[in-house]
Design a protein around this motif. Structure first.
Motif, short mmCIF file in Angstrom:
data_model
loop_
_atom_site.label_atom_id
_atom_site.label_comp_id
_atom_site.label_asym_id
_atom_site.label_seq_id
_atom_site.Cartn_x
_atom_site.Cartn_y
_atom_site.Cartn_z
N SER A 17 6.37 -2.91 -0.97
CA SER A 17 6.47 -4.34 -1.25
C SER A 17 7.14 -4.57 -2.61
CB SER A 17 5.08 -4.95 -1.24
OG SER A 17 5.14 -6.31 -1.59
N ALA A 27 1.91 0.19 2.28
CA ALA A 27 2.40 -1.19 2.31
C ALA A 27 2.67 -1.71 0.90
CB ALA A 27 1.40 -2.10 3.02
N LYS A 81 1.18 -8.38 0.29
CA LYS A 81 1.50 -7.03 -0.18
C LYS A 81 0.52 -6.02 0.42
CE LYS A 81 2.20 -4.44 -4.48
NZ LYS A 81 2.26 -4.54 -5.94
N ASN A 105 -0.57 -4.23 5.78
CA ASN A 105 -0.69 -5.18 4.67
C ASN A 105 -2.11 -5.69 4.43
OD1 ASN A 105 2.28 -6.05 6.01
ND2 ASN A 105 2.25 -5.67 3.81
#
Length: 259
Positions: free
Chosen positions: A142, A138, A151, A91
Motif C-alpha cells: 500500500s 497488504a 491499507k 487488507n
C-alpha cells in the motif's frame, strides 16, 4: 460509506447477525471489494443458506469454513485465503464471531466461562496471528505510511458490555462470561495496536450497538438498532479510521467508548 476502499477483507461469523449484515452492505457498495471472504463454522448447513444465496449472485464473495476455536481450522482458512489472493495481501480482518451464555453471577460455570473466553478472546488472537503475514503483505503493497483500513487493519467486535468504566445493561443481562471476554478482547486490541503498528496494521475495537440479532434479543428485549443500521454505521466508521485511532474502542457511530 463510499469512503471505504478495500481490495480484500475477511469477516468471521458471517452467516448471520452482524457478520451477515456487514457482508450484505459490503457487496452493495458502489465500489465493492474485489474479494469478500465470509467465514463461518458450517458453510454447507442451513444456517448459512442466506450467505450461499448471496454467493450465487456475487462472484467476489468466497465462503470459508472456519471454527474460530480450532487452530487447525484457522490455519487452513488462512492458507485458503492466501491462495485465493495470489500474491497480494489481505487488507482487513474483522473478528466478529462471538457467543454469549445467559448466566448470572451466581450461576456462571467453569465450562461456560472457558468456552466463551476461547471463542470471544482467544479466537481473535489466533486468527490475527494466522492472518498477520497476509495483513503485512497488504500493508507493504500500500502506498504511503499512514495507518488505515484500506491499507491493513484488524477490527475486533467488542461490546460496551465489556467496558469496565461503564458496564452498561447490568440490570437487563448480567452475562458475566461475555462481559469478561469482551473486556479481555479490548486489552488484546490494545496489545495488537502496540505490537502491529510497526507492520503498518491498524487495530481497533468496535461496539456495534445493541442490535436486533439472535444474541442481542436473547434476554427477551427488543434492541433499538437494526442489523443494517449497525453494519452501515460501522463501515462508515471504518472508512474514517486513521493513525490516531489505532488502539481505540469506538462504537458504530464513531463515539469513543470508555474502557
Amino acid at each position: 460509506m463510499a469512503g471505504l476502499q478495500v481490495r480484500s477483507l475477511l469477516v468471521t461469523g458471517a452467516n448471520r447477525g452482524i457478520g451477515l449484515g456487514l457482508v450484505r452492505q459490503l457487496l452493495g457498495m458502489p465500489n465493492p471489494p474485489e474479494w469478500v471472504f465470509a467465514a463461518c463454522r458450517d458453510p454447507k448447513g442451513e444456517r448459512a443458506q442466506e450467505l450461499k444465496n448471496l454467493a450465487s449472485r456475487h462472484p467476489n464473495l468466497v465462503i470459508i469454513p472456519l471454527e474460530v476455536t480450532d487452530p487447525a481450522s484457522i490455519k487452513a482458512a488462512a492458507a485458503r485465503v492466501g491462495e485465493q489472493l495470489g500474491g497480494s495481501g489481505l487488507n482487513l480482518l474483522i473478528n466478529n464471531a462471538g457467543i454469549a451464555k445467559l448466566n448470572l453471577l451466581d450461576t456462571e460455570t467453569l465450562e461456560d466461562m472457558s468456552q466463551v473466553y476461547t471463542t470471544n478472546t482467544v479466537g481473535p488472537l489466533l486468527l490475527s496471528q494466522a492472518f498477520l503475514p497476509l495483513l503485512k503483505k497488504a500493508a507493504q503493497g500500500s502506498p504511503g505510511s499512514a495507518l488505515s483500513c484500506s491499507k491493513a487493519a484488524i477490527i475486533n467486535m467488542s461490546s460496551y458490555g465489556g467496558s469496565i468504566a461503564s458496564p452498561s445493561g447490568w440490570d437487563l443481562m448480567q452475562v458475566v462470561s461475555y462481559r469478561c471476554s469482551k473486556a479481555a478482547l479490548n486489552m488484546l486490541t490494545k496489545c495488537q495496536s502496540l505490537g502491529y503498528r510497526e507492520h503498518g496494521v491498524l487495530c481497533a475495537a468496535l461496539h456495534p450497538g445493541w442490535v436486533q440479532t439472535d444474541m442481542g434479543s436473547s434476554a427477551g428485549h427488543t434492541p433499538p438498532v437494526t442489523v443494517d443500521a449497525s453494519a452501515r454505521g460501522m463501515l462508515k466508521v471504518l472508512s474514517s479510521l486513521s493513525e490516531k485511532d489505532t488502539g481505540t474502542f469506538l462504537d458504530w457511530e464513531g463515539n469513543v467508548v470508555p474502557w
